[in-house]
Each structure stands twice: as structure tokens, then as C-alpha cells.
Design an enzyme around this catalytic site. Structure first.
Site, mmCIF file in Angstrom:
data_model
loop_
_atom_site.group_PDB
_atom_site.id
_atom_site.type_symbol
_atom_site.label_atom_id
_atom_site.label_comp_id
_atom_site.label_asym_id
_atom_site.label_seq_id
_atom_site.Cartn_x
_atom_site.Cartn_y
_atom_site.Cartn_z
ATOM 1 N N TYR A 1 0.839 -1.218 0.000
ATOM 2 C CA TYR A 1 0.000 0.000 0.000
ATOM 3 C C TYR A 1 0.869 1.262 0.000
ATOM 4 O O TYR A 1 0.676 2.147 -0.845
ATOM 5 C CB TYR A 1 -0.913 -0.024 1.228
ATOM 6 C CG TYR A 1 -1.923 1.096 1.283
ATOM 7 C CD1 TYR A 1 -2.986 1.153 0.386
ATOM 8 C CD2 TYR A 1 -1.833 2.093 2.247
ATOM 9 C CE1 TYR A 1 -3.926 2.174 0.444
ATOM 10 C CE2 TYR A 1 -2.775 3.121 2.315
ATOM 11 C CZ TYR A 1 -3.819 3.147 1.419
ATOM 12 O OH TYR A 1 -4.753 4.164 1.483
ATOM 13 N N LYS B 1 1.182 4.067 -3.012
ATOM 14 C CA LYS B 1 0.766 5.465 -2.795
ATOM 15 C C LYS B 1 1.949 6.421 -3.027
ATOM 16 O O LYS B 1 1.749 7.529 -3.543
ATOM 17 C CB LYS B 1 0.180 5.646 -1.391
ATOM 18 C CG LYS B 1 -1.188 4.943 -1.199
ATOM 19 C CD LYS B 1 -2.257 5.430 -2.174
ATOM 20 C CE LYS B 1 -3.651 4.931 -1.822
ATOM 21 N NZ LYS B 1 -4.668 5.294 -2.816
#
Ligand SMILES: NC(=O)c1ccc[n+]([C@@H]2O[C@H](COP(=O)([O-])OP(=O)(O)OC[C@H]3O[C@@H](n4cnc5c(N)ncnc54)[C@H](OP(=O)(O)O)[C@@H]3O)[C@@H](O)[C@H]2O)c1
Length: 255
Positions: A157, A161
Site C-alpha cells: 500500500y 501510494k
């Protein structure tokens, strides 16, 4: 009349959570909305809400973690009369767990959804924006992109990002002075299905300390409503700023 009146906005991940709230905020500001996600029932329900606000809504059911669906979506969007605003909001927080325990197929799916799909949609929508000399690209990131060590157990994640933010800032520089802006939005800690999903996970699998942190955030009332985050995003959208990392706290004051 607002800057967004009569504009057409594509919102990905628009079936629930921050995406739904953003789609409704855009409609309230006078924009027509194209809603994209996988769950047709959720898309159809949000479309009804948009229409009840007096704006046009259409839906695209697609899995943006599938390269085949992504290609189909890009082709379909190129046929649309003109998308002026894109809110790239759909993302996954999976896979979670230690780097030795996660499946590489899941890492690849997350990379496609969280980064490749955003690049692909922006690439498909940019020609119209550049041609008309006006466009707004917002890529929804996370505060964790700025402090990756705070999310041990969520390596994929934070990696996606951070990549998404680099894509956005680089794109903003590429299209500088064209009338098209590109910005990152970090939406805050928001009371959505994504947060609930983390709380439901086996603490041993995702890490006990991390699990406890997310449970505490919820129990102590530290989550904001999706509508609050969407309102802050809309206030940012009224500016000409580009190449910035927007947050809820840095949003201009509301009227
Ligand atoms: N909630 C938070 O505290 C928080 C904090 C920081 C950043 N964010 C970011 O904010 C954004 C929205 O998060 P959220 O909390 O609102 O998430 P959410 O409640 O889980 O909603 C995610 C949306 O994305 C769609 N989606 C998921 N996988 C998809 C796929 N493969 N293809 C197409 N659509 C897909 C979902 O619909 P379907 O499942 O029907 O496809 C849903 O509409 C994400 O970028 C997230 O990383 C959230």
C-alpha cells in the site's frame, strides 16, 4: 454558479466511502458524474442519488486491477464527449501482512489498481483536457505515503501510494501552464469500509500493534466522515493550484 457547473467528472471507486461522497459533492457543485467501480448495485444507488440532485449520472462497472478491463474502460472513456475532471480514488489496501507472507499476484493486482490504472486513465483523459485548456486531475493518496515506516504490514500500500504521488507531481510539471492541474489528495482517516476491513482482520496476520492502532482510532472517535473529507477535496478543487499534496487540514475555508 460554481467553477464546476456543467463540467463532467469521472470518479473511480464511487460506489461507497470517499468516492461516493465526492461524487455527490461534485453533483451538488453542479457537475455531471461518471461513476466507476465493480459493484453494479452500489453504482446504481449512487447514480440515483446524483440524479436526485438534478445532475446526470452514468456508470461504468469495471475491475481496474484487471488489465483487460482497464483497456476496455480506456476505450469506452475515449468515446465519452469529454471528461473535464477525474478523481482517481479507487484503491486497495491489500495485500497486508509481512513481506514474506504476501502473494505476488496480490502485489501485482494492487500495483495495477493503485498506480497503473491511474496512469492509464489520466493518459486517456488528458488529450481532451489539454485541447480545451482546462482540466482537473486529483489522485487520492494517503498520509502514509509520507511516513511509510508507520504502516509495517502494509508495504504494498505505501509503495503504491508513494508511486502515485510521484506520478502526480511529475505529471503536474509536464502539463504546467496548460490549464490542466494535477494534485494529490490525502483524505485523512475516514470512516469507510476500508477502515472497517482492517479492524476485521486477524491481528496475528496483519500485526497486533497495527491492528490495535486501527481499532483504537475507531474507538476513540478519530475517524472523520466521508462527507467531511469530500467537502475538503471540493474546496481544494476550486483553486488553480497544481503539483501539490492536498490534505483535509490544508483545505481553504468553506463558504
Ligand atoms: N478510509 C481511509 O481512512 C483512507 C485513508 C487514506 C487514504 N484513503 C484512500 O481513499 C480512497 C478511497 O478509500 P475508501 O476508504 O473510501 O475505500 P472503500 O470504502 O474501500 O471504497 C473503495 C472504492 O473503490 C472501489 N474499488 C475497489 N477495488 C476496485 C477495483 N479493482 N476496480 C474498481 N473499483 C474498485 C470499491 O468498489 P468495488 O469494491 O465495488 O469495486 C469502492 O467503491 C483510496 O484511494 C484509499 O487508499 C482512505
Amino acid at each position: 454558479m460554481s467553477l464546476l457547473t456543467g463540467r463532467t467528472a469521472l470518479v473511480t471507486g464511487a460506489g461507497r466511502g470517499i468516492g461516493r461522497a465526492t461524487a455527490l459533492a461534485l453533483a451538488k457543485a453542479g457537475a455531471d458524474v461518471i461513476l466507476l467501480a465493480r459493484s453494479r448495485d452500489q453504482l446504481s444507488s449512487v447514480a440515483d442519488e446524483v440524479r436526485s440532485l438534478g445532475r446526470t449520472a452514468s456508470t461504468v462497472a469495471a475491475d481496474l486491477s484487471s488489465l483487460k478491463d482497464l483497456d476496455r474502460t480506456r476505450r469506452a472513456l475515449k468515446q465519452v464527449e469529454g471528461v473535464d475532471i477525474v478523481i482517481n480514488n479507487a484503491a486497495t489496501i491489500t495485500p497486508m501482512g509481512t513481506t514474506t507472507s504476501i502473494e505476488m499476484d496480490d502485489v501485482l493486482s494492487a500495483m495495477i489498481l493503485n498506480v497503473v490504472a491511474v496512469t492509464a486513465l489520466n493518459s486517456a483523459l488528458l488529450p481532451h483536457m489539454l485541447q480545451q485548456g482546462w482540466g482537473r486531475i486529483v489522485n487520492v493518496s494517503s498520509g502514509l505515503a509520507g511516513r511509510p515506516a508507520d504502516f509495517v504490514g502494509g508495504n504494498t500500500y505505501v509503495t503504491t501510494k508513494a508511486g502515485l504521488e510521484a506520478h502526480t507531481i511529475n505529471l503536474a510539471a509536464e502539463v504546467e501552464r496548460t490549464g490542466v492541474t494535477a494534485n494529490v489528495y490525502r483524505p485523512g482517516i475516514v470512516d469507510t469500509g476500508m477502515q472497517a476491513w482492517i479492524r476485521e482482520q486477524d491481528p496475528q496476520r496483519i500485526g497486533e500493534a497495527l491492528h490495535e492502532r486501527f481499532v483504537s482510532l475507531h474507538e476513540e472517535g478519530n475517524l472523520i466522515a466521508p462527507e467531511q473529507s469530500a467537502d475538503a477535496l471540493l474546496r481544494h478543487l476550486g483553486s488553480e493550484a497544481t503539483g501539490q499534496v492536498w490534505t483535509v487540514a490544508s483545505a481553504p475555508a468553506g463558504t
